[in-house]
Design an enzyme around this catalytic site. Sequence first.
Site, PDB file in Angstrom:
ATOM      1  NE  ARG A 105      -0.378  11.569   6.115  1.00 45.38           N
ATOM      2  CZ  ARG A 105      -0.408  10.356   6.660  1.00 45.38           C
ATOM      3  NH1 ARG A 105      -1.101  10.132   7.759  1.00 45.38           N
ATOM      4  NH2 ARG A 105       0.251   9.362   6.117  1.00 45.38           N
ATOM      5  CB  THR A 158      -2.100   2.447  12.273  1.00 45.62           C
ATOM      6  OG1 THR A 158      -1.767   3.712  11.727  1.00 45.62           O
ATOM      7  CG2 THR A 158      -3.605   2.257  12.209  1.00 45.62           C
ATOM      8  N   GLY A 160      -4.044   9.651   6.073  1.00 48.04           N
ATOM      9  CA  GLY A 160      -3.281   8.491   5.633  1.00 48.04           C
ATOM     10  C   GLY A 160      -4.232   7.404   5.159  1.00 48.04           C
ATOM     11  CG  ASP A 161      -2.807   3.445   5.585  1.00 42.57           C
ATOM     12  OD1 ASP A 161      -2.151   4.331   6.187  1.00 42.57           O
ATOM     13  OD2 ASP A 161      -2.837   2.264   5.958  1.00 42.57           O
ATOM     14  N   GLY A 214       1.209   5.785   5.061  1.00 43.75           N
ATOM     15  CA  GLY A 214      -0.057   5.755   4.345  1.00 43.75           C
ATOM     16  C   GLY A 214       0.067   6.145   2.883  1.00 43.75           C
ATOM     17  CB  THR A 265       0.466  -0.347  10.667  1.00 49.32           C
ATOM     18  OG1 THR A 265       1.211   0.674  11.343  1.00 49.32           O
ATOM     19  CG2 THR A 265       1.211  -1.652  10.793  1.00 49.32           C
ATOM     20  N   GLY A 266       1.938   1.676   8.580  1.00 53.56           N
ATOM     21  CA  GLY A 266       3.147   2.120   7.884  1.00 53.56           C
ATOM     22  C   GLY A 266       2.903   3.474   7.262  1.00 53.56           C
TER      23      GLY A 266
HETATM   24  C1  SD4 Z   1      -0.784   6.791   8.340  1.00 52.03           C
HETATM   25  N1  SD4 Z   1      -0.629   4.397   8.228  1.00 52.03           N
HETATM   26  O1  SD4 Z   1      -1.414   7.734   8.805  1.00 52.03           O
HETATM   27  C2  SD4 Z   1      -0.726   5.515   9.135  1.00 52.03           C
HETATM   28  C3  SD4 Z   1       0.378   5.586  10.113  1.00 52.03           C
HETATM   29  C4  SD4 Z   1       0.900   4.270  10.547  1.00 52.03           C
HETATM   30  O2  SD4 Z   1       2.635   2.964  11.270  1.00 52.03           O
HETATM   31  O3  SD4 Z   1       0.311   3.259  10.473  1.00 52.03           O
HETATM   32  N2  SD4 Z   1       2.084   4.157  10.945  1.00 52.03           N
HETATM   33  O4  SD4 Z   1      -0.167   6.852   7.282  1.00 52.03           O
END
Ligand code: SD4
Length: 291
Positions: A178, A150, A180-181, A204, A201-202
């Site tokens: 869906r 992200t 995410g965060d 979510g 980022t990561g």
């Molecule tokens: C999510 N956090 O949709 C986002 C995806 C993301 O590194 O950041 N990935 O969960």
Amino acid sequence: MWGIIATWRMALEGVTESASALAAGQTAASAVVDAVAAVEDFPLYKSVGYGGLPTEKGEVELDAAFMDGDTLAFGAVGNLVDIANPVRVAHALSRQRYNSLLVGQGAREWALSQGFAEKTMLTDRAIQHYRKRCRETLDKGLSPYDGHDTVGIIGLDTQGSMSVATSTSGLFMKKRGRLGDSPIIGSGFYCDSQIGAATATGVGEDLMKGCTSYEIVRRMGQGMTPQQAADSVVFELEDNLMSRFGRVGDLSVVCMNHRGEFGAATNIKTFSFTVATASHPLTVYLAERRH
Ligand code: SD4
């Protein structure tokens, strides 16, 4: 003082432009929205905007957000289909008193009603990637969720105002609908001009369990440096989730306080981020796991 910090190397081009604009007196809000939109427009970044990776049904559903640290106003969209710049829609939503977070068909209808351009966001390259992953998943049992990033960008302008914006296609092969965060205030982003801002980022599903961005800003407000706040939030969340479930997803964050001091933390091996301030030259760093 002015400053800008972004998740990942992919933000470099947008951050370069916006750093010059901030130095010349542009607002933090315009700086972060323009820098995120530049990432959205670039077709080869496969996790944000045009060229983003699809859901398991093969559609690109995009999430984005914007928050103004002076007023705490925010706007966010989720599962937005075929609108050119989700971050600009989120920014426009932040100016509304109600309906700050819109998802799916409702988000699309609102964007169209406001004159935002329709654009097919699924590229041939993303379709090929999708087909390849479908085959690999069958053949090798890979996780369908590998491969996602992200863009999250924080800006501080010469007037002392701060803003943050995010944009993502979310997890590759996610279920339709869906979230995410990234479009969720407090988890993927938070910004208070009197304290500072954070963005994540990561995975979510795990970042949301810690209300990660809000918690980083709260700790900066209690006197932690940005680096202390970032490290403590990421590794406390990791320890908490590991002790309960024995597993944790990727967690990476960047943050900046109202003085332009910044921090970053990650629980993966390396995480790139891009930063520039009035007293720090434009640099791409590789943050390493420090726990
Ligand atoms: C999510 N956090 O949709 C986002 C995806 C993301 O590194 O950041 N990935 O969960």
